[in-house]
Design an enzyme around this catalytic site. Sequence first.
Site, mmCIF file in Angstrom:
data_model
loop_
_atom_site.group_PDB
_atom_site.id
_atom_site.type_symbol
_atom_site.label_atom_id
_atom_site.label_comp_id
_atom_site.label_asym_id
_atom_site.label_seq_id
_atom_site.Cartn_x
_atom_site.Cartn_y
_atom_site.Cartn_z
ATOM 1 N N HIS A 119 -2.850 17.952 9.201
ATOM 2 C CA HIS A 119 -1.932 17.266 8.296
ATOM 3 C C HIS A 119 -2.645 17.135 6.959
ATOM 4 C CE1 HIS A 119 0.639 14.528 6.294
ATOM 5 N NE2 HIS A 119 -0.164 13.484 6.445
ATOM 6 N N GLU B 110 10.669 11.205 6.301
ATOM 7 C CA GLU B 110 10.528 9.796 5.953
ATOM 8 C C GLU B 110 11.117 9.555 4.567
ATOM 9 O OE1 GLU B 110 6.411 8.452 4.793
ATOM 10 O OE2 GLU B 110 5.831 10.179 5.998
ATOM 11 N N CYS C 155 4.494 10.890 8.780
ATOM 12 C CA CYS C 155 4.248 12.338 8.670
ATOM 13 C C CYS C 155 4.149 13.024 10.025
ATOM 14 C CB CYS C 155 2.968 12.592 7.883
ATOM 15 S SG CYS C 155 3.022 11.921 6.208
#
Length: 398
Positions: free
Chosen positions: A241, A87, A119
């Site tokens: 994450h 990103e 993400c």
Amino acid sequence: MNEKTEVNMTIGIDKIGFATSQYVLKLQDLAEARGVDPDKYSKGLLLNEISIAPLTEDVVTLAASASNSILTDKEKEEIDMVIVATESGIDQSKAAAVFVHGLLGIQPFARSFEIKEACYGATAALHYAKLHVENSPKSKVLVIASDIAKYGVTAPGEPTQGAGSVAMLITQNPRTMAFNNDNVAQTRDIMDFWRPNYSTTPYVNGLYSTQQYLDSLTTTWDEYKKRFDWTMNDFAAICFHLPYPKLALKGLRKMMDKTLSQEKKDSLQENFDKSILYSQMIGNIYTGSLFLGLLSLLENAENLKAGDKIVLYSYGSGAVSEFFSGELVEGYETYLDKDRLSKLKQRTALSVEDYEKVFFEEVELDESGSAQFAGFENQDYALVEILDHQRRYSKVEK
């Protein structure tokens, strides 16, 4: 046949590598400069340091460095697909993967493209790579998660910035981790974190994003268990994450249900602590954060063995979440770098003043759209110039 065993062939991560920038900012120094209690970062976020990328280091150079650390010349001749998830893209048209393909000297008859969904993008890339290898079993796919998280001086997210890239070679009969056929994804159209084309830094609804991360975790996990009959007792570890490790710790606690023995809880907590070691020294690397956690776990855990199953939780704002799992392969330790922690300690520490100069420096183009750069001698690959608005990269001769 149970749905979770319906696999045509064994496909997964053959090798995994990582690269970050040469500079580091210690959050103790940042806290003092910002007039903040250092515990707010070390305990409130579970972060100690963040990687700082200079102007000559971007998602392309980091991706090339991470990939080159694991690839042989033979593998560069065998790879037929390169996917970069990011990103922090450097061009609205040309994929970072095309630049990386050229820098690495991968054989020409390969697809190269970029994937974006905050993400989550690298998880989508892995699934695409798996499908490709299922269709073409001799194929090797290079999947790279590469990002630079940048929020701004004194911004709430400043201590969670970071820079890094994780490269994974996806093949049949992998030598590190085999994927289970058990992906469950969820999509929600929300605005918790976003960056319009006209902005160099993101907009963040922090509390809302945290709530969405945790609620998506709960609802996707419930669906995952319902579809595949997995429980936490089936897994040796869970990787999350990691926008910042404290948020993942909250996720772990949500997943620790009453059916688990204290011994199992202690083991999961121990492996979680190993999975956040690198992130605590690097910060948020967006698409790569989940897989940096996996790498940290594999290279530092002391109680893992071949055959152990690891479940992974991927989350990308906007939002897409996914659970999937893999199984460690016999001999997986052979392809890891057990000395990575000591190497990370060799980065050059910046003062807060120097960090602000290095990290937030912007390209100044002349009338022809060109600029020359210097100071990249310690990088593996570098952005060496922009010529007529074209970014020019090079491998740095040592």
